[in-house]
Design an enzyme around this catalytic site. Structure first.
Site, mmCIF file in Angstrom:
data_model
loop_
_atom_site.group_PDB
_atom_site.id
_atom_site.type_symbol
_atom_site.label_atom_id
_atom_site.label_comp_id
_atom_site.label_asym_id
_atom_site.label_seq_id
_atom_site.Cartn_x
_atom_site.Cartn_y
_atom_site.Cartn_z
ATOM 1 C CB SER A 155 32.862 33.167 43.859
ATOM 2 O OG SER A 155 33.753 32.212 43.714
ATOM 3 C CE1 TYR A 168 36.909 35.675 46.850
ATOM 4 C CE2 TYR A 168 36.436 33.497 46.368
ATOM 5 C CZ TYR A 168 36.654 34.761 46.086
ATOM 6 O OH TYR A 168 36.269 35.039 44.492
#
Lengths: 278, 269
Positions: A155, A168
């Site tokens: 990401s 995350y």
């Protein structure tokens, strides 16, 4: 005309919907057969509905409509034995393995100071350990095939932190470390390992009321609409768009999976509308 | 089946041979028309022979054999006036500009204390200012087209301090700086700017770097800097062209600001 990954077999985790389904369809459209796994169930700390068995069945239907074969199994990437069994069965049926897309992931949020331990642990288990499980199960098959391409879904949060998603960010940064190490350990086998780094992608993982709350807690719930949120997502990007489509990630995965990138390994490839260089 | 860059026009510098010619052919195979420039003349400071007019003619012939159009001009990337005339003429003939491959470059091998002012200046003028000139003359055409993709050829030497290539390393690092800045400044025009970073490529330049092994022999500790992770010593021009094609195509429509290594893992060791 032969497809760009014709004759290859791809293993995709999180393939029931979203980016994973898009990767399955894009690779199948270019000639690959697919081994698909997805949890098709809920993780307790995830604040939006996760995929269902019906979603996975839809992926199967769409791949088969392209005249490609697909072996789909409900399996949890946190369970190495289940992942290995699903993949081994797929390879037994489809004959080989060339491509791995370790894509399965979850999203939740909270400050690190206040986050409960289960939320942290679920994130690390799925988004980091689950990636390692998928690769570990695949390596013997890739070696047997004489090489291959592994694409890990990280990401922009794997290269740059944003607040309120520390678990995350940690998992996705960890994926980069995993990728760089695997690239070195597997190079002698001609197995390439790269990561993709999307900005926000227009999937159920961001288009849900929980994620809207993260981006628009100042707005009344009724006003937290897709259109209202678009400019807030867009502010993160450099190119003038709110989010990218799943197929944009699939096109990068396809390129990395194909022989066109035969000497590309160790790359952190952003599909981020320029977010990382702002 | 339509090509992956069908209907687009690409401007490529250093297109007479090597990576530039390969880019022209790969993009033409996928449907693009080509505007090609190359100096086609030797440099006093470069020990290997540079491209010739015959090389550029061969690029033209190969692109035309693919049923694509090509406008080729002998022009020096150090001469922004000549470069502007070449690209303006190409756009006038081919109608538009969508893709820019700033590829022209030179490389010489020497330890730091043998870098002459002329070598330094020629390398910076060609490999850095030449990229800048290429962008400056191209960007108005990309804006007119409503967007586009610029791909600058850097190198693993744009990421690592490869020994005995000081001017080349300085220029190739500088290319990354230009690309990042222009990615920011041009994003609002939907123009994407990325760099490609090859490891050693099998071209007249890549195989013309005589003397490197002897210099490394003096200090073997430096040898591993040049080693790749994958078990390949050198890659083909087409491997770089495939990356250029991806970045040039709409498949990469949201990819900008990337340093794209095509380096067999050289920079992660």
């Amino acid at each position: 005309m032969a497809g760009r990954v014709a004759g290859k077999v791809a293993f995709i985790t999180g393939a029931a919907r979203g980016q994973g389904r898009s990767h399955a369809i894009r690779l199948a459209a270019e000639g690959a057969d697919i081994i698909a796994v997805d949890l098709c169930g809920q993780v307790g700390t995830v604040p939006y509905p996760m995929s269902t068995p019906e979603d996975l069945a839809e992926t199967v239907k769409e791949v088969e409509a392209l005249d490609r074969r697909i072996v789909a199994t409900q399996a949890d990437v946190r369970d190495f034995g289940a992942v290995k069994a699903a993949l081994d069965e797929g390879v037994a049926q489809l004959g080989r393995l060339d491509i791995v897309s370790a894509n399965a992931g979850i999203f939740s949020f909270g400050t690190l100071a206040e986050m409960d331990e289960t939320t942290w642990q679920d994130m690390i288990d799925v988004n980091l350990t689950g990636v390692w499980h998928a690769v570990k199960a695949a390596i013997p098959h890739l070696r047997a095939a004489g090489g291959g391409s592994i694409i890990l879904t990280s990401s922009t949060a794997g290269l740059k932190a944003i607040p309120n998603t520390g678990h995350y960010n940690s998992a996705k940064h960890g994926v980069v470390g995993l990728m760089r190490t695997l690239a070195q350990e597997l190079a002698p086998d001609m197995i390439r390992v790269n990561s993709v780094h999307p900005t926000a992608v227009d999937t159920d993982m961001i288009q849900n009321s929980a994620t809207y709350e993260l981006f628009a807690s100042d707005l009344p719930v009724a006003e937290r609409t897709r259109d209202a949120l678009a400019p807030r997502f867009g502010m993160l990007n450099l190119l003038p768009i709110p989010w990218v489509e799943a197929v944009d990630i699939s096109n990068a995965v396809l390129w990395l999976a194909s022989d066109e990138s035969r000497y590309v390994t160790g790359v952190t490839l952003p599909i981020d509308a320029g977010l990382l260089i702002k | 089946m339509a090509g992956r860059v069908a209907g687009k026009v690409a401007f490529i510098t250093g297109a007479a041979r090597g990576q530039g010619r390969s880019h022209a052919i790969r993009l033409a195979e996928e449907g693009a028309d080509i505007i090609a420039v190359d100096i086609c003349r030797d440099y006093g400071t470069v020990p290997y022979p540079m491209a010739t007019p015959d090389d550029l003619a061969e690029t033209v012939k190969t692109v035309e054999a693919l049923d694509r159009r090509i406008v080729a001009t002998q022009a020096d990337v150090r001469d922004s006036g000549a470069l502007k005339a070449a690209v303006d003429d190409g756009v006038a003939q081919l109608g538009r500009l969508d893709i820019v491959s700033a590829n022209a470059g030179i490389c010489t091998v020497q330890p730091w204390d043998e870098v002459t002012p002329a070598v330094w200046q020629d390398t910076l003028d060609t490999n850095l200012t030449g990229v800048w000139n290429t962008m400056v003359v191209s960007v108005p055409h990309l804006i007119a087209a409503g967007g586009g993709s610029i791909i600058c050829t850097s190198s693993t030497a744009g990421i690592k301090g490869l020994p005995y290539l000081a001017p080349y390393v300085a220029a190739k690092h500088g290319v990354v700086g230009i690309a990042r800045t222009m990615a920011n400044e041009l994003a609002s025009h939907k123009i994407r700017v990325n760099t490609v970073h090859p490891t050693g490529v099998d071209t007249p330049m890549g195989t013309g770097l005589g003397g490197l092994e002897a210099l490394i022999g003096r200090d073997p500790n430096l040898g591993p800097i040049y080693m790749n992770t994958l078990p390949v010593e050198i890659v083909d021009p087409r491997d770089i062209s495939n990356a250029v094609l991806f970045l040039a195509s709409d498949e990469a429509r949201y990819v900008t600001g990337l340093e794209f290594t095509v380096d067999a893992g050289n920079t992660i060791r």
